[in-house]
Design a protein around this motif. Structure first.
Motif, mmCIF file in Angstrom:
data_model
loop_
_atom_site.group_PDB
_atom_site.id
_atom_site.type_symbol
_atom_site.label_atom_id
_atom_site.label_comp_id
_atom_site.label_asym_id
_atom_site.label_seq_id
_atom_site.Cartn_x
_atom_site.Cartn_y
_atom_site.Cartn_z
ATOM 1 N N VAL A 122 0.839 -1.199 0.000
ATOM 2 C CA VAL A 122 0.000 0.000 0.000
ATOM 3 C C VAL A 122 0.876 1.251 0.000
ATOM 4 C CG1 VAL A 122 -1.604 1.366 1.414
ATOM 5 C CG2 VAL A 122 -1.919 -1.109 1.177
ATOM 6 N N SER A 123 0.564 2.198 -0.843
ATOM 7 C CA SER A 123 1.172 3.535 -0.812
ATOM 8 C C SER A 123 0.465 4.372 -1.859
ATOM 9 C CB SER A 123 2.682 3.484 -1.098
ATOM 10 O OG SER A 123 2.939 3.340 -2.475
ATOM 11 N N ARG A 124 0.706 5.672 -1.836
ATOM 12 C CA ARG A 124 0.124 6.522 -2.887
ATOM 13 C C ARG A 124 0.745 6.204 -4.246
ATOM 14 N NH1 ARG A 124 1.792 12.752 -2.681
ATOM 15 N NH2 ARG A 124 -0.057 12.656 -3.979
ATOM 16 N N ASP A 125 1.914 5.540 -4.250
ATOM 17 C CA ASP A 125 2.580 5.165 -5.497
ATOM 18 C C ASP A 125 2.178 3.785 -5.983
ATOM 19 O OD1 ASP A 125 4.036 7.561 -5.411
ATOM 20 O OD2 ASP A 125 5.638 6.644 -4.226
ATOM 21 N N ALA A 126 1.261 3.115 -5.271
ATOM 22 C CA ALA A 126 0.871 1.757 -5.647
ATOM 23 C C ALA A 126 0.253 1.733 -7.038
ATOM 24 C CB ALA A 126 -0.122 1.197 -4.628
ATOM 25 N N VAL A 127 0.356 0.586 -7.686
ATOM 26 C CA VAL A 127 -0.237 0.412 -9.013
ATOM 27 C C VAL A 127 -1.735 0.136 -8.906
ATOM 28 C CG1 VAL A 127 -0.216 -1.005 -11.100
ATOM 29 C CG2 VAL A 127 1.937 -0.349 -10.012
ATOM 30 N N GLY A 128 -2.124 -0.685 -7.931
ATOM 31 C CA GLY A 128 -3.523 -1.090 -7.808
ATOM 32 C C GLY A 128 -4.411 -0.022 -7.209
ATOM 33 N N GLY A 129 -5.633 0.061 -7.706
ATOM 34 C CA GLY A 129 -6.571 1.063 -7.220
ATOM 35 C C GLY A 129 -6.952 0.870 -5.766
ATOM 36 N N ALA A 130 -7.164 -0.384 -5.329
ATOM 37 C CA ALA A 130 -7.553 -0.630 -3.942
ATOM 38 C C ALA A 130 -6.468 -0.150 -2.989
ATOM 39 C CB ALA A 130 -7.826 -2.114 -3.724
ATOM 40 N N GLU A 131 -5.202 -0.379 -3.356
ATOM 41 C CA GLU A 131 -4.097 0.045 -2.506
ATOM 42 C C GLU A 131 -3.989 1.565 -2.468
ATOM 43 O OE1 GLU A 131 -4.257 -3.814 -3.271
ATOM 44 O OE2 GLU A 131 -3.609 -2.552 -4.955
ATOM 45 N N GLN A 132 -4.265 2.222 -3.591
ATOM 46 C CA GLN A 132 -4.239 3.687 -3.610
ATOM 47 C C GLN A 132 -5.367 4.267 -2.755
ATOM 48 O OE1 GLN A 132 -3.835 5.517 -7.556
ATOM 49 N NE2 GLN A 132 -3.060 3.573 -8.310
ATOM 50 N N VAL A 133 -6.560 3.665 -2.831
ATOM 51 C CA VAL A 133 -7.684 4.159 -2.045
ATOM 52 C C VAL A 133 -7.400 4.010 -0.553
ATOM 53 C CG1 VAL A 133 -10.111 3.765 -1.448
ATOM 54 C CG2 VAL A 133 -9.397 3.809 -3.853
ATOM 55 N N LEU A 134 -6.844 2.882 -0.150
ATOM 56 C CA LEU A 134 -6.508 2.692 1.258
ATOM 57 C C LEU A 134 -5.476 3.717 1.705
ATOM 58 C CD1 LEU A 134 -6.527 1.343 3.961
ATOM 59 C CD2 LEU A 134 -5.261 -0.587 2.996
ATOM 60 N N ALA A 135 -4.456 3.969 0.895
ATOM 61 C CA ALA A 135 -3.458 4.983 1.239
ATOM 62 C C ALA A 135 -4.101 6.366 1.354
ATOM 63 C CB ALA A 135 -2.350 5.000 0.184
ATOM 64 N N GLN A 136 -5.021 6.648 0.476
ATOM 65 C CA GLN A 136 -5.738 7.929 0.500
ATOM 66 C C GLN A 136 -6.529 8.097 1.797
ATOM 67 O OE1 GLN A 136 -9.509 8.557 -2.019
ATOM 68 N NE2 GLN A 136 -7.879 9.231 -3.381
ATOM 69 N N LEU A 137 -7.244 7.050 2.199
ATOM 70 C CA LEU A 137 -8.039 7.113 3.420
ATOM 71 C C LEU A 137 -7.152 7.188 4.659
ATOM 72 C CD1 LEU A 137 -10.803 4.522 2.512
ATOM 73 C CD2 LEU A 137 -11.101 6.991 2.804
ATOM 74 N N ASP A 138 -6.075 6.424 4.663
ATOM 75 C CA ASP A 138 -5.133 6.463 5.782
ATOM 76 C C ASP A 138 -4.601 7.883 5.988
ATOM 77 O OD1 ASP A 138 -2.779 5.529 7.546
ATOM 78 O OD2 ASP A 138 -1.755 6.247 5.743
ATOM 79 N N ALA A 139 -4.157 8.528 4.915
ATOM 80 C CA ALA A 139 -3.629 9.882 5.024
ATOM 81 C C ALA A 139 -4.700 10.866 5.485
ATOM 82 C CB ALA A 139 -3.045 10.320 3.678
ATOM 83 N N ALA A 140 -5.920 10.706 4.977
ATOM 84 C CA ALA A 140 -7.001 11.619 5.352
ATOM 85 C C ALA A 140 -7.361 11.467 6.830
ATOM 86 C CB ALA A 140 -8.224 11.356 4.482
ATOM 87 N N LEU A 141 -7.382 10.255 7.333
ATOM 88 C CA LEU A 141 -7.682 10.037 8.748
ATOM 89 C C LEU A 141 -6.644 10.715 9.623
ATOM 90 C CD1 LEU A 141 -8.712 6.272 8.601
ATOM 91 C CD2 LEU A 141 -10.179 8.136 9.409
ATOM 92 N N VAL A 142 -5.375 10.560 9.282
ATOM 93 C CA VAL A 142 -4.307 11.168 10.078
ATOM 94 C C VAL A 142 -4.406 12.690 10.032
ATOM 95 C CG1 VAL A 142 -1.799 11.445 10.263
ATOM 96 C CG2 VAL A 142 -2.783 9.175 9.837
ATOM 97 N N ARG A 143 -4.650 13.246 8.849
ATOM 98 C CA ARG A 143 -4.773 14.712 8.737
ATOM 99 C C ARG A 143 -5.888 15.262 9.616
ATOM 100 N NH1 ARG A 143 -4.315 13.811 3.144
ATOM 101 N NH2 ARG A 143 -6.550 14.217 2.882
ATOM 102 N N ARG A 144 -6.944 14.493 9.785
ATOM 103 C CA ARG A 144 -8.101 14.956 10.555
ATOM 104 C C ARG A 144 -8.012 14.598 12.040
ATOM 105 N NH1 ARG A 144 -9.325 14.528 5.425
ATOM 106 N NH2 ARG A 144 -11.127 15.622 4.500
ATOM 107 N N GLY A 145 -6.895 14.056 12.471
ATOM 108 C CA GLY A 145 -6.705 13.783 13.882
ATOM 109 C C GLY A 145 -7.201 12.438 14.361
ATOM 110 N N HIS A 146 -7.646 11.568 13.449
ATOM 111 C CA HIS A 146 -8.060 10.216 13.827
ATOM 112 C C HIS A 146 -6.828 9.307 13.913
ATOM 113 C CE1 HIS A 146 -12.242 11.346 13.095
ATOM 114 N NE2 HIS A 146 -11.876 11.819 11.914
ATOM 115 N N ARG A 147 -7.012 8.121 14.448
ATOM 116 C CA ARG A 147 -5.944 7.128 14.457
ATOM 117 C C ARG A 147 -6.187 6.136 13.326
ATOM 118 N NH1 ARG A 147 -5.731 4.192 19.772
ATOM 119 N NH2 ARG A 147 -4.153 5.703 20.441
ATOM 120 N N SER A 148 -5.185 5.990 12.480
ATOM 121 C CA SER A 148 -5.251 5.050 11.359
ATOM 122 C C SER A 148 -4.217 3.954 11.569
ATOM 123 C CB SER A 148 -4.989 5.762 10.033
ATOM 124 O OG SER A 148 -4.903 4.839 8.966
#
Length: 349
Positions: free
Chosen positions: A15-41
């Motif tokens: 998983v990373s924003r550089d991942a090839v697969g869409g599912a891995e990119q979406v998970l990376a996107q959500l992980d980063a968004a949770l952290v930015r908003r002060g949640h625990r990911s």
């Protein structure tokens, strides 16, 4: 509501924003968004993953990805999920893998499953989980069409991309571009042939995962079609992908299966680059024929559309991406679902 979310990746792809697969990119996107908003990911994913929250890594499989590798990966994922649930007060588990049913946690914490792939690819028992408080959803209306009548799905959450980060400008060049997993269903051999017919270069970026069928496809169908003007670049990080998407005359998406929601097509439009694709699945929802690209029926029509790509207004592509494919909208919908499922559980308790 401050949340602790346990994201669970497909175990055989990092998983990373550089991942090839869409599912891995979406998970990376959500992980980063949770952290930015002060949640625990917290993310359970294989080694080599890069996340903004806490990574609980399982062994990365570097050999052939066969049944034995999948069985071992599933066992490692089950152990990692159990360890994470024992260590942190998790509010919700969010699973992204096609094989999620092999490592669903025991009953307790609510579980959300994003069905990233065609519904027909999932075993019937996976789509009807017996585990309480387990919720499934699709990512596009096209994906949901033809679903079994007894399938219970939450409302769709369409994918989105980082519009602002894709706003870079580069000089247009003459090459066509194709990006993604290098496997038979993606049809990249058709893109290579169409580009040659059109007399233009093509750059193909992506990953050949170590599945026997994928390696055979690259060897038999891709490598023989490569030459001085049509080249394979391998995996691309986000910055290089953005640069190529912005400079390309068009993106080719010759997928032979019903795409559920093409992130790379959305990224191309955000870069002002038209998309030429077969009208399979959600690609008909992403591309407006004649306005943001062309929907074509075969390789010959794809070649003709490559020649006509210059007629597409880049600003029309960017406008469509801003209005329809924002990652911020996608993240907001996920967070709303997270909170709703957690509240349902607390009220039931």
């Amino acid at each position: 509501m401050m949340l602790t979310v346990l994201g669970v990746a497909y175990p055989l792809a990092p998983v990373s924003r550089d991942a090839v697969g869409g599912a891995e990119q979406v998970l990376a996107q959500l992980d980063a968004a949770l952290v930015r908003r002060g949640h625990r990911s917290i993310v359970v994913a294989c080694g080599g993953s890069r996340v903004e929250g806490v990574l609980v890594a399982t062994p990365r499989r570097d050999g052939i990805l066969d049944d034995a590798a999948r069985t071992a990966a599933h066992a490692a994922h089950r152990e990692a999920i159990a360890a994470a649930l024992a260590r942190w007060p998790v509010d919700l588990v969010h699973l992204h893998g096609i094989d999620f049913h092999a490592y669903l946690p025991p009953p307790g914490v609510p579980a959300l499953v994003t069905l990233h792939l065609p519904l027909a690819w999932y075993p019937p028992e996976a789509l009807h989980p017996q585990r309480p408080d387990t919720w499934l959803h699709a990512v596009s209306a096209a994906q949901r069409q033809g679903a079994p009548g007894d399938l219970v799905l939450l409302p769709d959450i369409p994918n989105g991309v980082a519009i602002d980060e894709l706003a870079a400008r580069h000089a247009r060049r003459g090459f066509a571009l194709a990006l993604g997993r290098i496997c038979p269903e993606k049809g990249f051999h058709i893109a290579l042939a169409a580009a040659k017919t059109a007399g233009v270069g093509l750059l193909l970026g992506g990953q050949v995962y170590r599945y026997e069928a994928h390696e055979r496809y690259f060897r038999d169908e891709i490598a023989p079609r490569l030459d001085r003007w049509r080249r394979f670049l391998g995996p691309l990080d986000f910055a290089r992908k953005r640069r190529l998407l912005t400079a390309a005359r068009c993106l080719l998406v010759p997928s032979l299966v019903a795409e559920t929601g093409s992130l790379v097509a959305m990224e191309a439009l955000a870069c002002g680059t038209p998309v030429i694709a077969f009208p399979n699945g959600a690609l008909t929802e992403v591309i407006e024929h004649g306005v943001t690209g062309f929907l074509v029926r075969d390789g010959q029509e794809m070649a003709e559309a490559i020649g006509a790509a210059g007629r597409i207004d880049p600003e029309a592509c960017r406008r469509a991406a801003r209005e329809r494919f924002s990652a911020e909208r996608t993240v907001a919908r996920y967070l709303a679902v997270y909170e709703d499922l957690v509240r349902r559980r607390s009220h039931a308790a």
